[in-house]
Scaffold this active site. Structure first.
Site, PDB file in Angstrom:
ATOM      1  N   SER A 145       0.820  -1.215   0.000  1.00  0.00           N
ATOM      2  CA  SER A 145       0.000   0.000   0.000  1.00  0.00           C
ATOM      3  C   SER A 145       0.849   1.257   0.000  1.00  0.00           C
ATOM      4  O   SER A 145       1.917   1.308   0.619  1.00  0.00           O
ATOM      5  CB  SER A 145      -0.897   0.010   1.244  1.00  0.00           C
ATOM      6  N   TYR A 196      -2.558   0.120  10.102  1.00  0.00           N
ATOM      7  CA  TYR A 196      -2.657  -0.513   8.777  1.00  0.00           C
ATOM      8  C   TYR A 196      -1.387  -0.270   7.971  1.00  0.00           C
ATOM      9  O   TYR A 196      -0.800  -1.203   7.403  1.00  0.00           O
ATOM     10  CB  TYR A 196      -3.872   0.034   8.031  1.00  0.00           C
ATOM     11  N   LYS A 199     -17.165  -3.001   1.103  1.00  0.00           N
ATOM     12  CA  LYS A 199     -16.118  -2.515   2.008  1.00  0.00           C
ATOM     13  C   LYS A 199     -16.654  -1.507   3.027  1.00  0.00           C
ATOM     14  O   LYS A 199     -15.943  -1.149   3.974  1.00  0.00           O
ATOM     15  CB  LYS A 199     -14.977  -1.873   1.223  1.00  0.00           C
TER      16      LYS A 199
END
Length: 307
Positions: free
Chosen positions: A114, A137, A175
């Site tokens: 990411s 995250y 999501k």
């Protein structure tokens, strides 16, 4: 080929699954359906396992098989998730488990990293700059990248990590609050509401359409099957403002809403993301097909057709 896709009922995973199926590959999908949904796999004909790859039982079963390649898309992607330990268990331990399968079967691996690893780093963001993760995250994805670098040094099996920038497109609706800003703004405007964005809409993101992300995965697969490894950005090399998103959605919906601006409540926010795509172009041969105008137009058409 025999392919394992983790998170295959999720947003990016399901789009990838159908592209692979169209090419005639034999696919096993593993997904715990936390943020994915089996509706994303409607008409999928191959094997589906509802389970969590961060837990040992399913991994032991998968180790009995030999996959040519593993696409690891499974992750907790909620940047506001409060339990850091659980985030690391799901993302980092899950990744280690996938590598243990690859280690036995010598499978090639392509996994989702990411752009969150860059944090507030300078833009355009390149793969060699110092990481600056701003939440659990992002830290988990950095940890996965660090593990990858060590595995690449070992050279036991090829691995490619893809640092996704801001992905949007079909099959993301499940999501929830982690879905793209484009989708959330679309829902507001379709419901006749003014789109709500942080003051004053000048924040910028490198928004990339999911169809381009799938193409990047296919190119990465082809490189790993030739024994190549690395970590690469997957973006458009263009940062677009939140105001631009509203402009393009208005154009495609035939509306004329002005944004409703509100204070940003997040202290860990990235004000700008923009990918440096030179390394990806050179090593993967990857270039995007969809700019923000073309991507939003295609996506809105899809959403309207889906009702």
């Amino acid at each position: 080929m025999k392919i394992l896709v983790t998170g295959g009922a999720g947003f990016i995973g399901s789009n990838l699954v159908f592209t692979l199926a169209e090419r005639g590959h034999k696919i096993t999908v593993v997904d715990n359906l936390t943020s994915g949904n089996k509706k994303n796999l409607k008409n999928f004909k191959d094997r589906f396992i509802e389970d969590d790859v961060s837990k040992p039982a399913v991994i032991e079963e998968l180790k009995k098989e030999k996959f040519d390649i593993i696409f690891h898309e499974a992750a907790n992607t909620d940047t506001t998730f409060k339990n850091d330990e659980e985030m690391f268990r799901a993302n980092v331990d899950g990744y280690k488990n996938i590598l243990s399968i690859a280690d036995i079967s010598r499978s090639a691996v392509v996994y989702a990293s990411s752009a969150a690893t860059y944090g507030r780093g300078k833009s355009p963001m390149n793969e060699d700059q110092k990481p600056d993760p701003l939440n659990a995250y992002a830290v988990s994805k950095k940890m996965m990248d660090d593990i990858t670098k060590e595995e690449i040094k070992r050279g036991t099996f090829p691995i490619i990590g893809l640092r996704y920038f801001n992905v949007y497109g079909p099959r993301e609706s499940f999501k929830g609050k982690s879905s793209s800003m484009i989708y959330q703004l679309y829902l507001q405007m379709k419901a006749g509401k003014r789109p709500r964005i942080f003051k004053y809409g000048e924040q910028k993101r490198d928004f990339i359409y999911v169809k381009d992300v799938v193409s990047a995965n296919i190119m990465a697969m082809e490189k790993t099957l030739k024994g190549e490894s690395g970590i690469f950005n997957v973006g458009t090399a263009r940062a677009e403002s939140f105001n631009k998103l509203v402009q393009e959605l208005n154009k495609n919906l035939g509306t004329n809403y002005n944004p409703e601006y509100f204070d940003n409540p997040y202290g860990f926010y990235q004000n700008v993301t923009e990918a440096d795509m030179m390394l990806s172009e050179k090593n993967l041969g990857f270039r995007t097909e969809y700019d923000i105008e073309k991507g939003i137009a295609d996506y809105v058409k899809y959403l309207i057709n889906c009702g």
